[in-house]
Design an enzyme around this catalytic site. Sequence first.
Site, PDB file in Angstrom:
ATOM      1  N   TYR A 251       1.226  -4.285  11.945  1.00 31.53           N
ATOM      2  CA  TYR A 251       1.181  -2.844  11.634  1.00 31.53           C
ATOM      3  C   TYR A 251       2.018  -2.013  12.616  1.00 31.53           C
ATOM      4  O   TYR A 251       2.898  -1.261  12.187  1.00 31.53           O
ATOM      5  CB  TYR A 251      -0.269  -2.350  11.555  1.00 31.53           C
ATOM      6  CG  TYR A 251      -1.013  -2.875  10.337  1.00 31.53           C
ATOM      7  CD1 TYR A 251      -1.319  -4.233  10.226  1.00 31.53           C
ATOM      8  CD2 TYR A 251      -1.394  -2.059   9.297  1.00 31.53           C
ATOM      9  CE1 TYR A 251      -1.977  -4.736   9.126  1.00 31.53           C
ATOM     10  CE2 TYR A 251      -2.054  -2.551   8.180  1.00 31.53           C
ATOM     11  CZ  TYR A 251      -2.339  -3.900   8.106  1.00 31.53           C
ATOM     12  OH  TYR A 251      -2.988  -4.399   7.008  1.00 31.53           O
TER      13      TYR A 251
ATOM     14  N   ASN B 227     -10.247  -2.625   2.950  1.00 34.42           N
ATOM     15  CA  ASN B 227     -10.051  -2.603   1.505  1.00 34.42           C
ATOM     16  C   ASN B 227     -11.379  -2.310   0.813  1.00 34.42           C
ATOM     17  O   ASN B 227     -12.424  -2.265   1.469  1.00 34.42           O
ATOM     18  CB  ASN B 227      -9.501  -3.939   1.008  1.00 34.42           C
ATOM     19  CG  ASN B 227      -8.001  -4.073   1.238  1.00 34.42           C
ATOM     20  OD1 ASN B 227      -7.298  -3.074   1.401  1.00 34.42           O
ATOM     21  ND2 ASN B 227      -7.516  -5.298   1.242  1.00 34.42           N
TER      22      ASN B 227
ATOM     23  N   HIS C 193       0.831  -1.220   0.000  1.00 35.83           N
ATOM     24  CA  HIS C 193       0.000   0.000   0.000  1.00 35.83           C
ATOM     25  C   HIS C 193       0.863   1.267   0.000  1.00 35.83           C
ATOM     26  O   HIS C 193       0.529   2.253   0.652  1.00 35.83           O
ATOM     27  CB  HIS C 193      -0.934   0.036   1.204  1.00 35.83           C
ATOM     28  CG  HIS C 193      -1.982  -1.035   1.229  1.00 35.83           C
ATOM     29  ND1 HIS C 193      -3.290  -0.822   0.858  1.00 35.83           N
ATOM     30  CD2 HIS C 193      -1.914  -2.344   1.587  1.00 35.83           C
ATOM     31  CE1 HIS C 193      -3.987  -1.952   0.996  1.00 35.83           C
ATOM     32  NE2 HIS C 193      -3.170  -2.894   1.438  1.00 35.83           N
TER      33      HIS C 193
END
Length: 491
Positions: A338, A131, A57
């Site tokens: 993350y 998404n 991304h």
Amino acid sequence: MSESRKLYYTTSHGCPVMDPLASQRIGKHGPLLLQDSAMIDLLAHFDRERIPERVVHANGAGAFGEFELTNPIPDLTDAHFLTQKPGYKVKTLLRFSTVGGERGTSDCARDPRGFALRFYTEEGNCDWVMNNTPVFFIRDPSKFPVFIHTQKRNPQTNLKDATMFWDYLSSNQECINQVMILFSDRGTPDGFRKMDGWSGHTYKFTKRDGSWIYVQWVFKSRQGNHNMTNDQAAVCDPDYATADLFNAIERKDYPQWDAYVQTMTQEQADQFEHSVFDLTKFWPEDRYPPRKIGVLTLNKNPTNYFAEIEQAAFSPSHLVPGIEPSADPVLQSRLFSYPDTHRYRLGANYHQIPVNCPMNGYSPFHRDGAMRVDGNLGSQPNYPSTLFDIKYKTEGSASDPSQEEWSGKATLYQWGSELTDLDYVQANELWNEFGKTPKMQENFVYNVAVHLCNAERSVQEKTFGMFDKVNKLLGSKIRYETTRRGNKNSL
Ligand code: HEM
């Protein structure tokens, strides 16, 4: 910094620079002097301008806005921002992205689109990292790195590689629902404003009394769903979606999404033909009707892209009381991945960067570390001192997991790799659904064929077999269209 301070150039330590373009050298044609620290300061900072881009991304755009709660849901959750009166507003940040391309690659690539939404709530940042599709390629987190490798560049040629792309997909056919969506025209959305956002994962809404319910959320674009064809996307301006979003907000044509939740009780989950922890499957809306909760509006462009969008650090682990992760293994792995990448990409103190800083501050136990710039919470004790009045929130909302299917078990289990006929059922439904829109089936076959014809023959054969399992007619159409184009064997 006062406005007058900004009016003249300085070095990074604040010393005025008389002529920023001059450099100190010996005579008119001589070498530079090491003592020219103003120039060295400028070059040295420039040399360090780039930070690691997101490992996935990397290419994207974002904007600020607000979420307005229209239909509070105190019956489902204790989350503060979802249980206030209708009209309650929370500031938000939304970043859209493509997945496989590096920074600066085309916004129009055939790829899922990221839809990362942050709510700056009174109980801390709540990130819904979504998404634009309700499903994903994998249900086993250990496949993520290898799957991503195959969608990026070949380690030798440094080119995108159709053979490894389809080799992976046809060897891991639980991806089929996502492939059906990706190779329909939904795989090339017309910008970021005209597409929906889905949690994909199952989460849990919880309440103080220990009750809980499975939940997924979806944001439906008020701009409608508009896509490009394969050939339109191929010639599209690489910055199309970024410009489209920025320009719409500049002209006050603020994009909006209606937000909904779908829920399932444990009893409903037991009756669902798929596992609610299987990210490769969607929850049909006719059986699990979306319930409206609010409206999201984007109304403010970033004033500085790097500070506010590049440095934004979203994580599915950033949740607030009343919202919990489910046992979905892919979601569980993302809770780790993350913040881990943020510590690498932005540094240990990434939570201090203004765009990441929760509006209610953070714990005085998070101390020191490289690049601490906020005063380090001054003289506040760095341990739970009895002399200092730091309160703990004693009442919270946590689920009682005792009724859950996984409760009490710990085994080594490779569920993700087992395929059954059930894995192709939703893909077949999607294929039939495409038949209701003119040209959608035809475009799907074309979109696959123009890509797959670049793969090696043996990988093509495996892929034909995968589509055969979805629908025999689909499989034969793809075989015919791909073979007719010949084997190009490189992209
Ligand atoms: C095992 C599965 C996954 C792993 C390990 C993973 C890992 C990552 C990592 C490391 C990043 C970069 C984050 C950053 O640098 O700030 C990222 C970005 C992102 N991922 Fe995932 N991901 C997974 C699956 C998913 C799924 C299933 C979704 C959507 C439902 C998703 C949506 C996103 C989005 C939207 C971003 C961009 C966030 C932004 O705009 O900053 N990912 N992912």
